[in-house]
Design an enzyme around this catalytic site. Structure first.
Site, PDB file in Angstrom:
ATOM      1  N   GLU A 248       0.885  -1.181   0.000  1.00  0.00           N
ATOM      2  CA  GLU A 248       0.000   0.000   0.000  1.00  0.00           C
ATOM      3  C   GLU A 248       0.910   1.215   0.000  1.00  0.00           C
ATOM      4  OE1 GLU A 248      -3.224  -0.288  -0.210  1.00  0.00           O
ATOM      5  OE2 GLU A 248      -3.255  -2.450   0.066  1.00  0.00           O
ATOM      6  N   GLU A 461      -6.304  -4.629   0.814  1.00  0.00           N
ATOM      7  CA  GLU A 461      -6.534  -4.949   2.221  1.00  0.00           C
ATOM      8  C   GLU A 461      -8.037  -4.853   2.484  1.00  0.00           C
ATOM      9  OE1 GLU A 461      -3.809  -1.994   4.055  1.00  0.00           O
ATOM     10  OE2 GLU A 461      -2.589  -3.732   4.573  1.00  0.00           O
TER      11      GLU A 461
HETATM   12  P1  NAD Z   1       8.426   4.872   4.416  1.00  0.00           P
HETATM   13  O1  NAD Z   1       8.317   4.067   3.184  1.00  0.00           O
HETATM   14  O2  NAD Z   1       9.588   5.758   4.587  1.00  0.00           O
HETATM   15  O3  NAD Z   1       8.392   3.952   5.709  1.00  0.00           O
HETATM   16  C1  NAD Z   1       7.353   3.020   5.938  1.00  0.00           C
HETATM   17  C2  NAD Z   1       7.889   1.888   6.786  1.00  0.00           C
HETATM   18  O4  NAD Z   1       8.857   1.178   6.026  1.00  0.00           O
HETATM   19  C3  NAD Z   1       8.601   2.342   8.052  1.00  0.00           C
HETATM   20  O5  NAD Z   1       8.317   1.449   9.086  1.00  0.00           O
HETATM   21  C4  NAD Z   1      10.063   2.254   7.647  1.00  0.00           C
HETATM   22  O6  NAD Z   1      10.929   2.093   8.732  1.00  0.00           O
HETATM   23  C5  NAD Z   1      10.060   1.036   6.764  1.00  0.00           C
HETATM   24  N1  NAD Z   1      11.182   0.927   5.827  1.00  0.00           N
HETATM   25  C6  NAD Z   1      11.986   1.890   5.344  1.00  0.00           C
HETATM   26  N2  NAD Z   1      12.930   1.367   4.538  1.00  0.00           N
HETATM   27  C7  NAD Z   1      12.702   0.041   4.485  1.00  0.00           C
HETATM   28  C8  NAD Z   1      13.328  -1.046   3.800  1.00  0.00           C
HETATM   29  N3  NAD Z   1      14.378  -0.880   3.012  1.00  0.00           N
HETATM   30  N4  NAD Z   1      12.819  -2.280   3.956  1.00  0.00           N
HETATM   31  C9  NAD Z   1      11.736  -2.492   4.720  1.00  0.00           C
HETATM   32  N5  NAD Z   1      11.118  -1.498   5.420  1.00  0.00           N
HETATM   33  C10 NAD Z   1      11.592  -0.246   5.293  1.00  0.00           C
HETATM   34  O7  NAD Z   1       7.056   5.705   4.499  1.00  0.00           O
HETATM   35  P2  NAD Z   1       6.665   6.789   5.594  1.00  0.00           P
HETATM   36  O8  NAD Z   1       7.425   8.034   5.289  1.00  0.00           O
HETATM   37  O9  NAD Z   1       6.701   6.187   6.941  1.00  0.00           O
HETATM   38  O10 NAD Z   1       5.118   7.006   5.256  1.00  0.00           O
HETATM   39  C11 NAD Z   1       4.648   7.879   4.305  1.00  0.00           C
HETATM   40  C12 NAD Z   1       4.270   7.151   3.027  1.00  0.00           C
HETATM   41  O11 NAD Z   1       3.320   6.136   3.307  1.00  0.00           O
HETATM   42  C13 NAD Z   1       3.612   8.049   2.008  1.00  0.00           C
HETATM   43  O12 NAD Z   1       4.141   7.770   0.746  1.00  0.00           O
HETATM   44  C14 NAD Z   1       2.148   7.643   2.067  1.00  0.00           C
HETATM   45  O13 NAD Z   1       1.417   7.885   0.904  1.00  0.00           O
HETATM   46  C15 NAD Z   1       2.271   6.196   2.346  1.00  0.00           C
HETATM   47  N6  NAD Z   1       1.038   5.665   2.895  1.00  0.00           N
HETATM   48  C16 NAD Z   1       0.268   4.850   2.107  1.00  0.00           C
HETATM   49  C17 NAD Z   1      -0.929   4.349   2.589  1.00  0.00           C
HETATM   50  C18 NAD Z   1      -1.800   3.441   1.755  1.00  0.00           C
HETATM   51  O14 NAD Z   1      -2.706   2.848   2.306  1.00  0.00           O
HETATM   52  N7  NAD Z   1      -1.550   3.296   0.467  1.00  0.00           N
HETATM   53  C19 NAD Z   1      -1.346   4.675   3.895  1.00  0.00           C
HETATM   54  C20 NAD Z   1      -0.538   5.512   4.655  1.00  0.00           C
HETATM   55  C21 NAD Z   1       0.652   5.993   4.154  1.00  0.00           C
END
Ligand code: NAD
Length: 480
Positions: A248, A461
């Protein structure tokens, strides 16, 4: 100082290395605690605990799994005030929002899947010849859940609840930016009597903990919510191992307002869909397209309403816009406002950091910002800003707005405002998005499929889709 710990095999513990990361309160821009800076060795312990718990948990009668999950839901409700305060402090969101949305939704997630499994059934296919097909469904084993910072407990539990309801055991990682309510959840799981190892929570950085989870051969599936770039990285790691993946990802959602809309409703909801949670909801409508006949009227009324949104400390009663989640994120959002100006945009309102007084003067606050005069395909209108920033663009026809709305790498959600339901239906069919709201926004029914197309992700989901994801189907054909 608040000390957060990992939850592995039913015990609370620091990272094996003893290393910690700082936890910052965005409303004040100050460190207020530490979290474990875990690594692959902690993930390994969590996987071992989850593996050890799997045989018993997967055989636990569904009524008992349901009872334990309902107990967790009840404890979340009983701790509403404490959890909401923690969420607001950790994330910067208005306390009222955490109380009204985030925490109630976390208990609803547990309740929804705890009761769904009581009604689950499998397929049975009768054939014309003398044979029957029955489709058995079994849990996958150890699964991984990785969540972002914008709706911390809400999205964390949205993954964990269907996973454990279906009989899997879980290794979960909340965002290192907002780890607090995940930690409080581990305390509540202990209190509820959830068996050891059914849920394991490993705190720390994405490239260390999240990456170790994606790489781990014993983790059969990864359910991830977060940014598109991270999703790509997870897919690149996990796909060659043939793990099940639910991704997502980001969005840049269009909000299409036709001249025949219910104006007051469209206006009020658009204020909300633009700036709720400081614009940090993946479903926020950051590209607002308005039919030219009402463009000026809408623009004037929208600016007027947005001016009255109070930017303030998260716990203040009248705060409508709290702090954004972190200093780097604030700087990213401000840099996009600068980019919008460079691209020829006019700032109609906002555009600046807000410096509050007293304890909150170092907090990360940004004015709700409205921009017009940009082309629909410029970077400001194409890249995800994920903050309190929207653009206004006029349009003349359905055909034109569909081109503008669909010119995006993303396809998560969209909103359409019109009283002509034939038009709503026509446009909804042509919009490239996984979710379309007509004359409403963020109206959620947990039974419906939730997810995006294009670079907004893979998989769905919600409801049976989530339980399907967390189970493997096996067809047994019996010749009679
Ligand atoms: P992010 O991708 O930076 O982090 C999300 C999670 O991934 C965190 O727990 C982070 O620690 C982990 N992560 C980072 N690098 C990783 C790796 N290499 N391997 C595995 N895990 C890793 O995102 P963010 O900044 O926390 O959240 C914002 C983003 O989330 C925005 O792009 C937003 O649109 C998206 N989002 C999407 C939905 C949806 O339902 N589609 C919902 C909420 C947020």
């Amino acid at each position: 100082m608040e000390v957060i710990q990992n939850y592995i095999g039913g015990e609370l513990m620091p990272a094996k290395s003893g290393a910690t990361l700082e936890n910052i309160e965005p409303a004040k821009g100050k460190i207020y605690g530490t979290i474990p800076d875990s690594d692959a060795t902690d993930v390994q312990s969590a996987v071992e605990a989850a593996e050890a718990a799997f045989p018993a948990w997967s055989k636990t009668p569904r009524e008992e799994r349901s009872r334990l999950m309902l107990k967790v839901a009840e404890l979340i409700d009983q701790n509403l005030d404490r959890l909401a305060a923690a969420e607001s402090k950790d994330n910067g969101k208005p306390l009222k929002l955490a109380k009204r949305v985030d925490i109630p939704r976390a208990s609803a997630n547990f309740r929804f899947f705890a009761t769904a499994i009581l009604h689950e059934s499998s397929d049975f296919h009768q054939t014309d010849e003398e044979a029957i097909n029955m489709t058995l469904r079994s849990p996958l084993g150890v699964v991984g859940c990785i969540s972002p910072w914008n709706l911390p407990l809400y999205l964390f539990t949205w993954k964990i609840a269907p996973a454990i309801a279906a009989g899997n055991t879980v290794v979960a990682k909340p965002s290192e930016v907002t780890p607090m309510t995940a930690y409080l959840l581990s305390e509540l799981c202990i209190e509820a009597g959830l068996p050891k190892g059914v849920l394991n929570i490993v705190h720390g950085l994405g490239p260390k903990v999240g990456q170790a989870m994606s790489e781990h051969p014993k983790i059969k599936a990864i359910s991830f919510t977060g940014g598109t770039a991270t999703g790509k990285q997870i897919a690149a790691t996990a796909a060659p191992m043939f793990k099940k993946l639910s991704l997502e990802l980001g969005g840049k959602n269009p909000n299409i307002i036709f001249a025949d809309c219910d104006f007051d409703k469209a206006l009020a909801t658009t204020v909300h869909s633009s700036f709720a949670n400081q614009g940090q909801i993946c479903l926020c409508g950051s590209r607002i397209f308005i039919e030219r006949a009402i463009y000026d009227k809408f623009k004037t009324a929208f600016i007027e309403k947005v001016k009255s949104l109070k930017v303030g400390p998260p716990e203040a009663e009248d705060t409508k816009v709290g702090a954004v989640v972190s200093e780097p994120h604030m700087n990213k959002v401000l840099s996009y406002i600068e980019l919008a100006k460079e691209e020829g945009g006019t700032i109609l309102f906002g555009g600046e950091r807000v410096v509050l007084e007293g304890d909150f003067q170092s907090g990360y606050y940004i004015q709700p910002t409205i921009i017009e005069g940009l082309s629909y395909d410029c970077r400001t209108n194409q890249e995800e800003i994920f903050g309190p920033v929207v653009t206004l663009t006029p349009f003349d026809s359905e055909e034109e707005v569909l081109i503008m709305a669909n010119t995006s790498q993303y396809g998560l959600s969209s909103t359409i405002w019109t009283t002509d339901l034939n038009r709503a239906n026509r446009v909804a069919k042509q919009i490239q998005a996984g979710i379309v709201w007509v004359n409403t926004w963020l109206f959620r029914d947990l039974r419906t499929p939730f997810g995006g197309v294009k670079n907004s992700g893979v998989g769905r989901e919600g409801g049976w889709a989530a339980l399907d994801f967390f189970t493997e189907k096996k067809n047994v054909c019996i010749k009679l």
